[in-house]
Design an enzyme around this catalytic site. Structure first.
Site, PDB file in Angstrom:
ATOM      1  N   SER A  67      45.497  43.255  18.715  1.00 23.78           N
ATOM      2  CA  SER A  67      44.278  42.577  18.289  1.00 23.78           C
ATOM      3  C   SER A  67      44.283  42.495  16.773  1.00 23.78           C
ATOM      4  CB  SER A  67      43.061  43.373  18.768  1.00 23.78           C
ATOM      5  OG  SER A  67      41.937  43.083  17.959  1.00 23.78           O
TER       6      SER A  67
ATOM      7  N   GLU B 281      47.403  38.345  32.048  1.00 20.72           N
ATOM      8  CA  GLU B 281      46.160  37.576  31.872  1.00 20.72           C
ATOM      9  C   GLU B 281      46.436  36.072  31.876  1.00 20.72           C
ATOM     10  OE1 GLU B 281      42.982  39.791  29.150  1.00 20.72           O
ATOM     11  OE2 GLU B 281      44.974  39.866  28.300  1.00 20.72           O
TER      12      GLU B 281
ATOM     13  N   HIS C 194      37.519  47.342  48.643  1.00 21.86           N
ATOM     14  CA  HIS C 194      36.333  47.066  47.801  1.00 21.86           C
ATOM     15  C   HIS C 194      36.504  47.646  46.397  1.00 21.86           C
ATOM     16  CE1 HIS C 194      34.299  46.141  51.665  1.00 21.86           C
ATOM     17  NE2 HIS C 194      34.946  47.210  52.082  1.00 21.86           N
TER      18      HIS C 194
ATOM     19  N   LYS D 299      44.248  48.302  20.012  1.00 17.16           N
ATOM     20  CA  LYS D 299      44.419  47.475  21.205  1.00 17.16           C
ATOM     21  C   LYS D 299      45.869  47.134  21.533  1.00 17.16           C
ATOM     22  CE  LYS D 299      41.661  45.659  23.434  1.00 17.16           C
ATOM     23  NZ  LYS D 299      40.680  44.609  23.205  1.00 17.16           N
TER      24      LYS D 299
END
Ligand code: ARG
Length: 462
Positions: free
Chosen positions: A281, A294, A160, A287
């Site tokens: 970024s 992704e 979980h 970043k």
């Protein structure tokens, strides 16, 4: 009556094809990638025709030489593909006749584009499956290397996405290895059904020429021939099967991606993916984004889509060939391209992953990951499991209230909850003790991880 166009089938037509219809029905823009397989199939077909006496040896040799020249032209980017000639098959055949004259017109004897295209796809897919297998193996090797390197590294195991029990990172990597091993087995199995030859089925019913299908199959490295001509030209279940195996691989890579994305966040900080696999970024200077995982996660969606496309293309078709089948290529090719790309990137990325062992260890220490070990300890001291569960639950509650992990409590503190607890409890409350105790096949103990790696390496070699 004069011919309406250069199309090989224009004989019974009285007006040229509408320009938009021509563009709409053409597939050459995407099926030209099968040129090598088309030529390979044609050479084998011509050789067979010569063997059974339909072509003379000289005719056959002229055809083969012509086809080889065409292949060279294509590979040197010296071939003008024509939409008017619809597809890869008619482009190559028309060029052949341009080059070698009328003998080129004999190549299509006893053959149809229907069995030709089905053969080309199978030859192409067979080759691609082998390339995909090679990338899969490279990725598996990377996983085994990481598993070996991190056999003793302790991290929190989750259920979980909540801290559950400590595990070793090596064990976690071996979970990925197992998934890919099944993926690879699925491809091996799928390849068996891909590698069967449709050629000889002709348009749908077979041909009146005395063909030798077994000869052609052997020339092309097929394991057998399709036993029914109607089935041979029409079904694309082999492509569906491959895409289904690809979808499962993507599902696995997507799960893997999800973990790498979480693990490389500042909050987890378990791994560093290596600058060359990340991007920055344009606005936030701090970043470093995990674009590769992704995108792999994102691309999973389109592969699922291709599977549904192929299933749907097939579902309404009566026997035998229908033009619907031309729609099989783009989903299949896109699946192959993206799957290969994703596997390649993952295989490249594996050796670049830097593991933050301290962060993993610290994370495993929080969240009461050894609570089950304490319960098991009490059971060994004679407490029924349900009572042990309750006792440990209360100890955890005390830990939450006082901000302490179980291993940080004093013996007096622990004894508040059960007088079965003695000094030896601290051996099981350590993370090392917890993982080492799960020492059976499939368990997370470093000793088992090492044994599993030895086994896995042997499987990869075979
Ligand atoms: N381009 C076609 C395809 O991809 C080749 C077969 C065409 N056959 C035909 N009878 N029109 O399926």
């Amino acid at each position: 009556m004069s011919k309406q166009s250069d199309k090989p089938w224009s004989g019974r037509f009285t007006e040229p094809t509408d320009a938009f219809v021509e563009a709409f029905t053409a597939s050459v823009s995407f099926d030209q990638r099968m040129y090598k397989h088309d030529i390979m199939g044609s050479i084998a077909h011509a050789s067979m025709l010569a063997k059974v006496g339909v072509l003379t040896k000289e005719e056959c040799q002229t055809i083969i030489d012509g086809l080889e020249d065409i292949q060279r032209d294509i590979e040197q980017d010296n071939f003008a593909w024509s939409t008017e000639l619809e597809d890869v098959h008619m482009n190559i055949e028309a060029r052949l006749t341009d080059r070698i004259g009328d003998v080129g017109k004999k190549l299509h004897t006893g053959r149809s584009r229907n069995d030709q295209v089905a053969t080309d796809i199978r030859l192409y897919l067979r080759e691609q499956i082998d390339l995909i297998q090679a990338e899969l193996i490279r990725l598996q090797q990377g996983l085994l290397q990481l598993a070996e390197q991190e056999a003793d590294t302790i991290m929190p195991g989750f259920t979980h996405l909540q801290t559950a029990q400590p595990v070793t990172l090596g064990h976690h990597m071996l979970a990925w290895f197992e998934m890919l091993l099944r993926d690879s087995a699925r491809l091996i199995d799928c390849r068996k059904r891909v590698n069967i030859m449709p050629l000889g089925a002709a348009a749908l019913a077979g041909t009146t020429y005395p063909i030798d299908r077994e000869f052609t199959a052997k020339e092309l490295g097929f394991d057998g021939v399709c036993e029914n001509s109607l089935d041979a030209v029409s079904d694309r279940d082999f492509a569906i099967e491959f895409t289904s195996a690809a979808a499962v691989i993507m599902m696995h890579l997507s799960r893997f991606s999800e973990e790498l994305i979480l693990w490389s966040s500042a909050q987890f900080n378990f791994v560093d993916l290596g600058d060359r696999f990340c991007t920055g970024s344009s606005i936030m200077p701090q970043k470093k984004n995990p674009d590769v995982p992704e995108l792999v996660r994102g691309k999973t969606g389109r592969i699922y889509g291709h599977l549904i496309s192929l299933l749907t293309i097939m579902k309404g078709q009566p026997l035998a060939y229908n033009k619907d089948n031309q729609e099989d290529k783009e989903p299949l090719f896109d699946t192959i391209d993206n799957l290969r790309g994703c596997l390649r990137l993952y295989a490249d990325m594996m050796p670049q992953i830097i593991v933050n062992r301290d962060a993993m260890y610290k994370a495993a220490k929080s969240g009461f990951s050894t609570a089950t070990d304490l319960a098991d300890y009490l059971v060994r001291k004679g407490v029924p499991f349900r009572d042990a569960h309750e006792i440990v639950g209360k100890s955890v509650k005390h830990g939450i209230d006082t901000g302490k992990d179980l291993s940080e409590m004093s013996l007096d503190e622990l004894q508040l909850f059960s007088d079965h607890i003695e000094q030896d409890v601290f051996e099981v409350l350590t993370l090392e003790g917890s993982v080492a105790a799960r020492n059976h096949i499939g368990g997370t103990a470093p000793e088992q991880v090492r044994a599993a790696i030895v086994k896995a390496k042997k499987l990869l070699i075979n």
